[in-house]
Motif scaffolding. Structure first.
Motif, mmCIF file in Angstrom:
data_model
loop_
_atom_site.group_PDB
_atom_site.id
_atom_site.type_symbol
_atom_site.label_atom_id
_atom_site.label_comp_id
_atom_site.label_asym_id
_atom_site.label_seq_id
_atom_site.Cartn_x
_atom_site.Cartn_y
_atom_site.Cartn_z
ATOM 1 N N VAL A 214 0.877 -1.170 0.000
ATOM 2 C CA VAL A 214 0.000 0.000 0.000
ATOM 3 C C VAL A 214 0.914 1.220 0.000
ATOM 4 C CG1 VAL A 214 -1.830 1.263 1.183
ATOM 5 C CG2 VAL A 214 -1.773 -1.248 1.294
ATOM 6 N N ALA A 215 0.951 1.892 -1.138
ATOM 7 C CA ALA A 215 1.789 3.090 -1.262
ATOM 8 C C ALA A 215 0.872 4.310 -1.243
ATOM 9 C CB ALA A 215 2.592 3.045 -2.552
ATOM 10 N N THR A 216 1.125 5.201 -0.291
ATOM 11 C CA THR A 216 0.343 6.430 -0.182
ATOM 12 C C THR A 216 1.228 7.572 -0.649
ATOM 13 O OG1 THR A 216 -0.860 5.496 1.687
ATOM 14 C CG2 THR A 216 -0.990 7.894 1.379
ATOM 15 N N ILE A 217 0.780 8.268 -1.668
ATOM 16 C CA ILE A 217 1.554 9.342 -2.287
ATOM 17 C C ILE A 217 0.753 10.624 -2.140
ATOM 18 C CG2 ILE A 217 2.609 10.152 -4.426
ATOM 19 C CD1 ILE A 217 1.577 6.575 -4.335
ATOM 20 N N THR A 218 1.314 11.583 -1.427
ATOM 21 C CA THR A 218 0.628 12.858 -1.227
ATOM 22 C C THR A 218 1.393 13.948 -1.967
ATOM 23 O OG1 THR A 218 -0.094 12.099 0.959
ATOM 24 C CG2 THR A 218 -0.281 14.464 0.489
ATOM 25 N N ALA A 219 0.771 14.473 -3.003
ATOM 26 C CA ALA A 219 1.404 15.492 -3.835
ATOM 27 C C ALA A 219 1.547 16.798 -3.064
ATOM 28 C CB ALA A 219 0.581 15.723 -5.098
ATOM 29 N N HIS A 220 2.657 17.461 -3.289
ATOM 30 C CA HIS A 220 2.844 18.791 -2.706
ATOM 31 C C HIS A 220 1.905 19.770 -3.421
ATOM 32 C CE1 HIS A 220 7.210 17.483 -1.615
ATOM 33 N NE2 HIS A 220 6.308 16.949 -0.818
ATOM 34 N N PRO A 221 1.538 20.874 -2.762
ATOM 35 C CA PRO A 221 0.634 21.850 -3.387
ATOM 36 C C PRO A 221 1.137 22.284 -4.765
ATOM 37 C CG PRO A 221 0.940 22.379 -1.072
ATOM 38 C CD PRO A 221 1.909 21.261 -1.396
ATOM 39 N N GLY A 222 0.247 22.257 -5.726
ATOM 40 C CA GLY A 222 0.575 22.644 -7.088
ATOM 41 C C GLY A 222 1.159 21.522 -7.939
ATOM 42 N N GLU A 223 1.437 20.381 -7.339
ATOM 43 C CA GLU A 223 2.048 19.253 -8.046
ATOM 44 C C GLU A 223 1.057 18.116 -8.321
ATOM 45 O OE1 GLU A 223 5.019 19.220 -9.266
ATOM 46 O OE2 GLU A 223 5.916 20.941 -8.274
ATOM 47 N N GLU A 224 -0.192 18.312 -7.950
ATOM 48 C CA GLU A 224 -1.179 17.236 -8.041
ATOM 49 C C GLU A 224 -1.301 16.649 -9.450
ATOM 50 O OE1 GLU A 224 -2.362 20.112 -4.766
ATOM 51 O OE2 GLU A 224 -1.808 20.334 -6.879
ATOM 52 N N ALA A 225 -1.427 17.484 -10.453
ATOM 53 C CA ALA A 225 -1.617 16.993 -11.826
ATOM 54 C C ALA A 225 -0.388 16.233 -12.320
ATOM 55 C CB ALA A 225 -1.949 18.146 -12.763
ATOM 56 N N ALA A 226 0.783 16.753 -12.034
ATOM 57 C CA ALA A 226 2.018 16.088 -12.477
ATOM 58 C C ALA A 226 2.212 14.743 -11.787
ATOM 59 C CB ALA A 226 3.221 16.995 -12.222
ATOM 60 N N VAL A 227 1.912 14.686 -10.505
ATOM 61 C CA VAL A 227 2.042 13.432 -9.760
ATOM 62 C C VAL A 227 1.028 12.421 -10.279
ATOM 63 C CG1 VAL A 227 1.747 12.366 -7.484
ATOM 64 C CG2 VAL A 227 3.078 14.475 -7.718
ATOM 65 N N ARG A 228 -0.198 12.860 -10.486
ATOM 66 C CA ARG A 228 -1.222 11.946 -11.000
ATOM 67 C C ARG A 228 -0.811 11.391 -12.367
ATOM 68 N NH1 ARG A 228 -7.752 12.590 -11.285
ATOM 69 N NH2 ARG A 228 -8.113 10.788 -12.624
ATOM 70 N N ALA A 229 -0.339 12.251 -13.244
ATOM 71 C CA ALA A 229 0.065 11.812 -14.587
ATOM 72 C C ALA A 229 1.189 10.780 -14.516
ATOM 73 C CB ALA A 229 0.483 13.012 -15.432
ATOM 74 N N ALA A 230 2.164 11.022 -13.649
ATOM 75 C CA ALA A 230 3.283 10.086 -13.503
ATOM 76 C C ALA A 230 2.803 8.752 -12.948
ATOM 77 C CB ALA A 230 4.361 10.693 -12.602
ATOM 78 N N LEU A 231 1.893 8.793 -11.989
ATOM 79 C CA LEU A 231 1.349 7.561 -11.414
ATOM 80 C C LEU A 231 0.535 6.785 -12.452
ATOM 81 C CD1 LEU A 231 0.263 8.932 -7.930
ATOM 82 C CD2 LEU A 231 2.080 7.263 -8.364
ATOM 83 N N GLU A 232 -0.295 7.487 -13.214
ATOM 84 C CA GLU A 232 -1.097 6.819 -14.240
ATOM 85 C C GLU A 232 -0.218 6.155 -15.290
ATOM 86 O OE1 GLU A 232 -3.646 10.067 -15.450
ATOM 87 O OE2 GLU A 232 -5.238 9.420 -14.076
ATOM 88 N N GLN A 233 0.906 6.776 -15.591
ATOM 89 C CA GLN A 233 1.803 6.257 -16.619
ATOM 90 C C GLN A 233 2.461 4.938 -16.217
ATOM 91 O OE1 GLN A 233 4.873 9.077 -17.759
ATOM 92 N NE2 GLN A 233 4.559 8.523 -19.886
ATOM 93 N N VAL A 234 2.691 4.724 -14.933
ATOM 94 C CA VAL A 234 3.387 3.517 -14.484
ATOM 95 C C VAL A 234 2.459 2.310 -14.360
ATOM 96 C CG1 VAL A 234 3.178 3.764 -11.963
ATOM 97 C CG2 VAL A 234 5.257 2.822 -12.936
ATOM 98 N N VAL A 235 1.155 2.523 -14.369
ATOM 99 C CA VAL A 235 0.215 1.417 -14.150
ATOM 100 C C VAL A 235 0.288 0.340 -15.244
ATOM 101 C CG1 VAL A 235 -2.226 0.793 -13.913
ATOM 102 C CG2 VAL A 235 -1.315 2.764 -12.663
ATOM 103 N N PRO A 236 0.133 0.678 -16.526
ATOM 104 C CA PRO A 236 0.127 -0.391 -17.537
ATOM 105 C C PRO A 236 1.396 -1.255 -17.568
ATOM 106 C CG PRO A 236 -0.795 1.615 -18.458
ATOM 107 C CD PRO A 236 -0.189 1.981 -17.119
ATOM 108 N N PRO A 237 2.604 -0.672 -17.557
ATOM 109 C CA PRO A 237 3.772 -1.550 -17.583
ATOM 110 C C PRO A 237 3.945 -2.357 -16.299
ATOM 111 C CG PRO A 237 4.476 0.744 -17.427
ATOM 112 C CD PRO A 237 2.989 0.737 -17.652
#
Length: 96
Positions: free
Chosen positions: A8-31
């Protein structure tokens, strides 16, 4: 047979980084899902805290997780979000 390992990995984006963190996380799912030792790899967002993401993972064992952590896609994720988020990882073994 090796006991499956739940992460269980909990990742809390810093203010203003939410979209970039989400995009990076979404990118790692398929591989990650395509890896031989991956049994489950799911990305969630907290409904009350949209800057908080939870990755629920299940691996065939510790060796499979170590292999995952050495992949190019995982290393790219760490590089992308390392300074943009706080990360907490819990490793669990199912009891019942």
């Amino acid at each position: 047979m090796t006991q499956p390992l739940t992460v269980v990995a909990t990742i809390t984006a810093h203010p203003g980084e939410e979209a970039a963190v989400r995009a990076a996380l979404e990118q790692v799912v398929p591989p990650s899902r395509a890896e031989a030792g991956c049994l489950r790899y799911e990305l969630h967002v907290d409904n009350a805290e949209p800057a908080k993401f939870v990755m629920l993972e299940e691996w065939t064992g510790e060796a499979a997780l170590k292999e995952h952590e050495a992949t190019a896609h995982f290393l790219a994720l760490v590089a992308a979000i390392g300074k943009a988020a706080d990360i907490k990882v819990d490793k669990l073994t199912k009891l019942a």
